[in-house]
Motif scaffolding. Structure first.
Motif, PDB file in Angstrom:
ATOM      1  N   GLY A  17       0.835  -1.094   0.038  1.00  0.00           N
ATOM      2  CA  GLY A  17       0.248   0.014  -0.054  1.00  0.00           C
ATOM      3  C   GLY A  17       0.758   1.323  -0.145  1.00  0.00           C
ATOM      4  N   CYS A  18       1.971   1.154   0.810  1.00  0.00           N
ATOM      5  CA  CYS A  18       2.715   2.359   0.800  1.00  0.00           C
ATOM      6  C   CYS A  18       3.642   2.590  -0.610  1.00  0.00           C
ATOM      7  CB  CYS A  18       3.821   2.134   1.886  1.00  0.00           C
ATOM      8  SG  CYS A  18       3.413   2.112   3.519  1.00  0.00           S
ATOM      9  N   LEU A  19       3.864   1.582  -1.330  1.00  0.00           N
ATOM     10  CA  LEU A  19       4.431   1.993  -2.725  1.00  0.00           C
ATOM     11  C   LEU A  19       3.562   2.556  -3.486  1.00  0.00           C
ATOM     12  CD1 LEU A  19       6.585  -1.586  -2.794  1.00  0.00           C
ATOM     13  CD2 LEU A  19       7.376   0.634  -2.496  1.00  0.00           C
ATOM     14  N   ASN A  20       2.194   1.856  -3.272  1.00  0.00           N
ATOM     15  CA  ASN A  20       1.100   2.394  -4.341  1.00  0.00           C
ATOM     16  C   ASN A  20       0.779   3.755  -4.067  1.00  0.00           C
ATOM     17  OD1 ASN A  20       0.985  -0.309  -5.432  1.00  0.00           O
ATOM     18  ND2 ASN A  20      -0.877  -0.850  -4.140  1.00  0.00           N
ATOM     19  N   LEU A  21       0.671   4.381  -2.820  1.00  0.00           N
ATOM     20  CA  LEU A  21       0.552   5.377  -2.497  1.00  0.00           C
ATOM     21  C   LEU A  21       1.686   6.371  -2.768  1.00  0.00           C
ATOM     22  CD1 LEU A  21      -1.399   7.788  -0.984  1.00  0.00           C
ATOM     23  CD2 LEU A  21      -0.025   7.235   1.247  1.00  0.00           C
ATOM     24  N   ARG A  22       2.898   6.088  -2.644  1.00  0.00           N
ATOM     25  CA  ARG A  22       3.998   6.657  -3.003  1.00  0.00           C
ATOM     26  C   ARG A  22       4.051   7.083  -4.590  1.00  0.00           C
ATOM     27  NH1 ARG A  22       9.438   7.531  -1.896  1.00  0.00           N
ATOM     28  NH2 ARG A  22      10.581   7.399  -3.546  1.00  0.00           N
ATOM     29  N   SER A  23       3.863   6.046  -5.550  1.00  0.00           N
ATOM     30  CA  SER A  23       3.840   6.514  -6.817  1.00  0.00           C
ATOM     31  C   SER A  23       2.815   7.372  -7.214  1.00  0.00           C
ATOM     32  CB  SER A  23       3.764   5.272  -7.587  1.00  0.00           C
ATOM     33  OG  SER A  23       2.485   4.426  -7.510  1.00  0.00           O
ATOM     34  N   ALA A  24       1.522   7.368  -6.594  1.00  0.00           N
ATOM     35  CA  ALA A  24       0.479   8.189  -6.994  1.00  0.00           C
ATOM     36  C   ALA A  24       0.862   9.856  -6.641  1.00  0.00           C
ATOM     37  CB  ALA A  24      -0.769   7.770  -6.181  1.00  0.00           C
ATOM     38  N   VAL A  38      -4.397  16.483  -2.498  1.00  0.00           N
ATOM     39  CA  VAL A  38      -3.391  16.032  -3.558  1.00  0.00           C
ATOM     40  C   VAL A  38      -4.128  15.108  -4.286  1.00  0.00           C
ATOM     41  CG1 VAL A  38      -1.185  15.245  -4.180  1.00  0.00           C
ATOM     42  CG2 VAL A  38      -1.324  17.081  -2.390  1.00  0.00           C
ATOM     43  N   LEU A  39      -4.553  14.037  -3.580  1.00  0.00           N
ATOM     44  CA  LEU A  39      -5.071  12.725  -4.218  1.00  0.00           C
ATOM     45  C   LEU A  39      -6.440  13.036  -5.179  1.00  0.00           C
ATOM     46  CD1 LEU A  39      -4.068   9.981  -1.648  1.00  0.00           C
ATOM     47  CD2 LEU A  39      -2.977  10.470  -3.904  1.00  0.00           C
ATOM     48  N   GLU A  40      -7.046  13.677  -4.371  1.00  0.00           N
ATOM     49  CA  GLU A  40      -8.304  14.329  -5.105  1.00  0.00           C
ATOM     50  C   GLU A  40      -8.331  15.144  -6.219  1.00  0.00           C
ATOM     51  OE1 GLU A  40     -10.194  16.279  -2.050  1.00  0.00           O
ATOM     52  OE2 GLU A  40     -10.754  14.564  -0.824  1.00  0.00           O
ATOM     53  N   GLY A  41      -6.777  15.540  -6.589  1.00  0.00           N
ATOM     54  CA  GLY A  41      -6.617  16.367  -7.833  1.00  0.00           C
ATOM     55  C   GLY A  41      -6.835  17.647  -7.713  1.00  0.00           C
ATOM     56  N   ALA A  42      -6.857  18.263  -6.555  1.00  0.00           N
ATOM     57  CA  ALA A  42      -6.833  19.681  -6.433  1.00  0.00           C
ATOM     58  C   ALA A  42      -5.812  20.288  -7.106  1.00  0.00           C
ATOM     59  CB  ALA A  42      -6.890  20.151  -5.033  1.00  0.00           C
ATOM     60  N   ALA A  43      -5.925  21.447  -7.880  1.00  0.00           N
ATOM     61  CA  ALA A  43      -5.042  21.970  -8.764  1.00  0.00           C
ATOM     62  C   ALA A  43      -3.931  22.646  -8.073  1.00  0.00           C
ATOM     63  CB  ALA A  43      -5.509  23.217  -9.803  1.00  0.00           C
ATOM     64  N   ARG A  44      -4.218  23.468  -6.851  1.00  0.00           N
ATOM     65  CA  ARG A  44      -3.052  24.168  -6.289  1.00  0.00           C
ATOM     66  C   ARG A  44      -2.892  23.816  -5.059  1.00  0.00           C
ATOM     67  NH1 ARG A  44      -4.364  29.568  -5.168  1.00  0.00           N
ATOM     68  NH2 ARG A  44      -2.473  30.415  -4.273  1.00  0.00           N
ATOM     69  N   VAL A  45      -2.263  22.993  -4.627  1.00  0.00           N
ATOM     70  CA  VAL A  45      -2.211  22.735  -2.956  1.00  0.00           C
ATOM     71  C   VAL A  45      -1.231  23.394  -2.462  1.00  0.00           C
ATOM     72  CG1 VAL A  45      -2.177  20.765  -1.136  1.00  0.00           C
ATOM     73  CG2 VAL A  45      -3.372  20.420  -3.579  1.00  0.00           C
ATOM     74  N   VAL A  46      -1.423  24.297  -1.493  1.00  0.00           N
ATOM     75  CA  VAL A  46      -0.328  25.139  -0.805  1.00  0.00           C
ATOM     76  C   VAL A  46       0.244  24.405   0.350  1.00  0.00           C
ATOM     77  CG1 VAL A  46       0.056  27.076   0.134  1.00  0.00           C
ATOM     78  CG2 VAL A  46      -1.625  27.112  -1.453  1.00  0.00           C
ATOM     79  N   GLY A  47       1.605  24.320   0.542  1.00  0.00           N
ATOM     80  CA  GLY A  47       2.204  23.913   1.682  1.00  0.00           C
ATOM     81  C   GLY A  47       2.397  24.717   2.762  1.00  0.00           C
ATOM     82  N   ASN A  48       2.214  24.320   4.026  1.00  0.00           N
ATOM     83  CA  ASN A  48       2.338  25.285   5.105  1.00  0.00           C
ATOM     84  C   ASN A  48       3.788  25.046   6.103  1.00  0.00           C
ATOM     85  OD1 ASN A  48       0.052  27.226   5.510  1.00  0.00           O
ATOM     86  ND2 ASN A  48      -1.112  25.455   5.219  1.00  0.00           N
ATOM     87  N   ASP A  49       4.292  26.191   6.344  1.00  0.00           N
ATOM     88  CA  ASP A  49       5.282  25.986   7.180  1.00  0.00           C
ATOM     89  C   ASP A  49       5.187  26.448   8.697  1.00  0.00           C
ATOM     90  OD1 ASP A  49       6.498  25.618   4.768  1.00  0.00           O
ATOM     91  OD2 ASP A  49       7.154  27.617   4.762  1.00  0.00           O
ATOM     92  N   VAL A  50       5.257  25.647   9.358  1.00  0.00           N
ATOM     93  CA  VAL A  50       4.638  25.737  11.039  1.00  0.00           C
ATOM     94  C   VAL A  50       5.693  25.436  11.985  1.00  0.00           C
ATOM     95  CG1 VAL A  50       3.164  25.668  12.849  1.00  0.00           C
ATOM     96  CG2 VAL A  50       2.368  25.848  10.466  1.00  0.00           C
TER      97      VAL A  50
END
Lengths: 522, 517
Positions: free
Chosen positions: A267-274, A306-318
């Motif tokens: 499962g981890c391998l599959n998720l990783r490649s996606a 990300v997996l849902e295919g959203a266009a612009r996923v912003v990363g946060n730094d905290v």
């Protein structure tokens, strides 16, 4: 024989009952799409991954153990997939040999078990070969131990003896049972004895020693007698048939266990490649002890989004090291809930040994993870809503120990702000005193402001920001709570109730779909 | 049959001093209203002689001496060692009885002998064990001390010692028998067994390394029938030829002892013990759920009463077995107080309070531990109950009339030493009529000076006179789904909705600190 790929020193308990909060976690954090991506249609992988994800590890060493195994899987992907296929094949053999054991007699149970065991011997030989071929290529303690134990426990001598036993269990020459007298003088404690040579001593045969043997033969037409003898034989074979059938089950469950422990990594391998395909960053998180509370991340993304295919996923730094309370306020649709979910997801993934969707992630391992998210569907029954929220809260408290993590999303808004703030304040205050880490998304200013004045240095305040053009940036910044909500802005930007976006409002025939910017700057 | 036959040991009695003449009241009119019928059937259901036992639970007495005598026995049973010894003894005697029953049904003589011998072995060890155990235990009750004296006399008697020795010898001989059966097709050979290795163990240990925790069992269940097939008989006949001495010994044992070996005194003790054991068995799960019981301080003159953390025993039994929480109540009657008037929100525990009050007076007069942490009670002569029964409401006119007639009868029979429990009586009449009738009844009860409870929605009754104590049921005002079931002297006070709700869910600051260690 064990397949200790998930824990160094024990099996993963796949039969554990689901926890009372599993459903909430799956729903609130969007684990569904994550699990579906891991499974790629394999229901077994789905089930296993779900169980592993929802049973958090609390010891950094355990997390690092799995991370090492996962690193091997990434490096030796082909070998892992071959191993998985071999194990699945063994389990399919068994399914092909259907026999109805439930209502069987010991005799039929024994027969069925022998057929299964014969098929398993073949697979066990193949398994040992694979282990020998790949021993030099794996680095993790998990795989090294597995391969070593296969070579040791399945050596030629053992497999040879197994074949011999399988032959002997056919009992061609009848059975020998020992028995004692029960309290009512009927036979009891039938025990099958090793089919050694049964011979009468010569002294006895000559009649100079006391007789130790008497016989009778039933008439060929005595059906009841024949039944009774078969019944007695059954009693004698009962334990050996049980042992053989259980051995078949044990070997099957060994394969099942091996399959299950491998399935998680598949499962981890599959998720990783996606995730890599969608350009998201992946990193092995740094697990820290539960105390003191640490949390820092860079480029943290909501993997589900990300997996849902959203266009612009912003990363946060905290950076919230040493700050067990994180309060997130600010604009509606400004990314508050997304951030909260990304924290929850990354934490779940960290605590089961997976990679997380970020460029850097370091966090304490918590004793447990809970979500308390406002349930909007209950809006219609306002009177019952607070009751329901508090009821869920109470259930969480029941399960909460020190060093847990609780994620609140717009909780206690089922009543007016003054009361809701007071309830929230009391709950959070008590949790913090019990060293529980809290992330709280809220639009209740009264609540947030209370913590700003009472514990400014141990609370991290984040705010959903908007860019200069008034649109949400989805990026959180460090910032104190502000007394106004941005709901009015959103409302205005959408054009109010009379605005042109409303499909039935209709008569403003001019420009079809006004761009938000135009309205916002007006 | 009192057991005086053994060395002149004196008679004993577990239910009261053996030589004391005591008056018992045996009436059950109040049983259904107070749910005593349910309590008693819960107690006696699984016991050996339910009817005999049931009668004991309806025989009340005001004889303080007898009640103390029983309290003493119960107190001895509070000692886990005493309790365990007696429960073990009871279980053994029960087994003896069922073995003997089984023996009588056997066709094959050697089976009948076997069952009887086994019964005797169980009986002997039960008697020996109990005699030893009682000898070492610290007993405070006259009842058990008396029986201990009786039992030690019996256990040392020649009759018992002989039974014990012969039974043990016979058992040991039979236990030494071990034989082998070789089945090959239709031919069966029986031999003395000679230590051949256990093949099942060999197989089990060979496959040991694959063990992955518990798996299902493939052991086929063979039902054991008490009788024997002709094959079993044939095999047994061959075993007899292999071991003639051992089975001969059994035949001789049986011809001497048959099944008449149980001492009548021991058997009577077993039956009287049921009273204590059965009641304690009802209490145990309730105690485990945190409820408390105590030995009430009882009095035939003072009517001052006190009960702390008391509860309805029938309801508690139901709630605890359903895993629900039981709410306890406190009450107190001062020197000049006589009657409780209970009012307040419905479904708040008013009826339960009334029942509890009545039950306490019944149970106290049996000499058993009663619900509550501390209880002081007046020993009443009779208990009168008037509960409105809803199914009667269809015949309103008839109902009022029968209510009045019943009440008349009560007022005529009640004495200053009686207890009267009224629950929503006259509730089928108008408020005005209800107030008038209830006032009339209460006035008379006050004149009489008896004790009582009156559950009513006519609140004015609560301030009728100074011997009347007002009690109120309480519920969480904003959350009628959750009742407190508390009945208290003071009215509940309203709290802000939200915080009351938080408190209800135990998530206030202080509650959480308490809940997370």
């Amino acid at each position: 024989m064990k397949a200790h790929l998930l824990f160094e020193d024990r099996d993963f308990d796949f039969s554990a009952q689901p926890g009372p909060f599993d459903e909430d976690l799956v729903t609130d954090l969007g684990l569904g799409i994550l699990l579906r991506t891991m499974a790629q249609g394999d229901r077994f992988v789905l089930d296993v991954s779900r169980r592993v994800l929802l049973r958090s590890l609390t010891d950094p060493a355990q997390v690092l153990y799995r991370q090492a195994v996962l690193r091997d899987c990434i490096a030796q992907e082909e070998m892992v997939r071959e191993l998985y296929a071999l194990v699945v094949g063994a389990l399919e053999d068994k399914r092909g040999l259907f026999w109805g054991m439930r209502s069987g007699s010991p005799q039929t149970n024994l027969h069925g078990a022998l057929m299964q065991l014969e098929a398993f011997v073949v697979r066990l030989r193949a398994l040992r070969r694979l282990a020998e071929d790949h021993f030099g290529k794996v680095r993790s303690a998990g795989f090294q131990t597995l391969f070593k134990s296969l070579a040791r426990d399945l050596d030629d001598e053992y497999l040879g003896t197994m074949s011999r036993h399988l032959k002997q269990l056919g009992f061609r020459d009848g059975v020998l049972l020992s028995a004692r007298l029960d309290r009512d003088n009927s036979g009891i404690d039938y025990v099958l004895r090793s089919p050694a040579k049964r011979r009468t001593a010569w002294r006895e045969r000559l009649g100079i020693a006391p007789r130790t043997s008497y016989s009778f033969t039933i008439s060929p037409r005595d059906e009841a007698g024949a039944n009774e003898l078969s019944n007695l034989t059954g009693r004698g074979l009962n334990h050996v048939a049980n042992a053989a059938a259980q051995a078949a089950d044990h070997i099957e469950s060994y394969f099942t266990m091996l399959r299950a422990e491998l399935a998680f990594y598949m499962g981890c391998l599959n998720l990783r490649s996606a995730l890599l395909r969608r350009g998201a960053p992946l990193v092995f998180p740094v697990p820290e002890p539960s105390n003191p509370a640490r949390f820092s991340c860079a480029g943290l993304r909501d993997a589900a989004l990300v997996l849902e295919g959203a266009a612009r996923v912003v990363g946060n730094d905290v950076d919230a090291d040493g700050r067990p309370l994180v309060v997130v306020t600010g604009a509606n649709s400004g990314g508050k809930s997304t951030f909260l979910r990304s924290v929850g997801l990354a934490q779940v993934m960290t605590q089961c040994g997976m990679e997380v969707c970020a460029s850097g992630y370091r966090s304490s391992l918590h004793s447990a993870l809970f979500t308390h998210f406002g349930r909007e569907e209950d809006e219609s029954m306002r009177s019952g809503r607070l009751d329901d929220e508090l009821n869920r809260m109470s259930a969480i408290i029941d399960a909460t120990r020190r060093h847990a993590l609780v994620l609140f999303n717009e909780s206690f808004s089922g009543t007016n702000e003054r009361e809701g703030s007071e309830i929230g304040r009391q709950i959070v205050q008590a949790l913090l005193e019990r060293e529980v880490t809290v992330f709280f998304v809220t639009h209740q200013f009264d609540f947030a402001e209370g913590f700003r004045t009472s514990r400014p240095s141990t609370t991290r305040f984040l705010r959903a920001e908007r860019a200069a053009d008034g649109r949400p940036s989805y990026k959180l910044v460090v910032g104190d709570p502000l007394p106004t909500s941005f709901a009015a802005d959103v409302y205005r930007r959408l054009g109010g109730f009379d605005g042109p976006r409303s499909p039935h409002a209709g008569n403003r025939s001019s420009d079809a779909a006004p761009v938000f910017d135009a309205e916002g700057s007006a | 049959m009192e057991g005086a036959q053994h060395d002149g040991t004196p008679a004993f009695g577990l239910l009261g001093p053996p030589d004391r003449a005591v008056t018992f009241h045996d009436e059950r009119d109040h049983a259904a209203d107070l749910r005593l019928d349910r309590i008693v059937s819960a107690i006696t259901r699984d016991q050996d002689d339910p009817e005999e036992l049931e009668a004991l639970y309806f025989r009340r007495t005001s004889d303080v001496e007898t009640l103390r005598y029983r309290h003493e026995v119960f107190r001895d049973l509070d000692d886990a060692a005493v309790w365990d010894a007696l429960v073990r003894f009871g279980a053994s005697i029960r087994e003896v009885r069922s073995h003997l029953f089984q023996a009588r049904a056997m066709r094959v003589v050697r089976q009948r002998q076997g069952w009887t011998l086994d019964a005797a072995a169980i009986y002997c060890s039960a008697v020996r064990e109990l005699a030893t155990a009682l000898g070492e235990l610290r007993l405070g009750s006259r009842g058990l001390v008396g029986f201990r004296r009786y039992l030690s006399g019996y256990a040392a008697s020649e009759e018992f010692e002989r039974l014990d020795a012969e039974t043990a010898a016979c058992k040991a001989a039979l236990a030494g028998i071990s034989y082998c059966v070789d089945i090959d097709g239709g031919r069966v050979t029986v031999t003395r067994s000679g230590g051949e290795p256990d093949y099942s163990e060999e197989i089990e240990s060979f496959f040991e390394r694959f063990r992955q925790g518990a798996v299902r069992s493939y052991l086929v269940g063979y039902r054991v029938w008490p009788g024997m097939t002709h094959i079993g008989e044939q095999i047994l006949d061959l075993v007899v030829r292999l071991y003639p001495e051992e089975l001969g010994l059994l035949a001789r044992w049986f011809s001497v002892h048959h099944e008449g070996f149980v001492d009548p005194g021991v058997h009577r003790f077993f039956r009287e013990l049921q009273f204590y054991v059965s009641y304690r068995s009802l209490l145990d799960p309730l105690s485990a759920a945190g409820l408390q019981f105590c030995y009430p301080q009882v009095d035939v003159s003072s009517k001052e009463e006190l009960a702390e953390d008391t509860f309805d025993l029938a309801l508690a039994d139901t709630l605890v077995s359903a895993g629900a929480k039981v709410v306890t109540n406190d009450y107190r009657l001062g020197p000049d107080e006589r009657l409780f008037v209970v009012s307040g929100p419905n479904q708040g525990g008013k009826t339960t309070f009334a029942r509890t009050f009545g039950q306490l007076h019944h149970l106290a007069a049996l000499g058993v531990p009663v619900p509550g942490r501390r209880v002081r009670l007046f020993l009443c002569d009779r208990i009168f109950t008037h509960f409105s029964r809803e199914e009667d409401l269809s015949r309103l006119a008839g109902k009022l009339e029968s209510d009045l007639l019943e009440m008349q009868a009560t007022l005529r029979s009640a004495t200053p030493a009686s207890v009267v429990v009224m629950n929503e009586v006259f509730s089928s009449t108008s408020l005005e009529d209800n107030r008038f009738l209830s006032t009339e009844v209460l006035r008379r009860l006050l004149e009489l000076g008896c004790l009582g409870v009156c559950v009513t929605f006519v609140e004015e009754l609560a301030s009728l006179a100074s011997p009347v104590v007002s009690m109120v049921s309480t519920v969480v005002p904003d959350d009628p789904a959750r009742r407190t079931f508390k009945v208290v002297r003071a009215p509940a006070n309203g709290l802000a909705y939200a915080l009351a709700l938080a408190r209800k869910h135990r998530v206030t600051y202080a509650q959480i600190l308490e809940r997370i260690p």
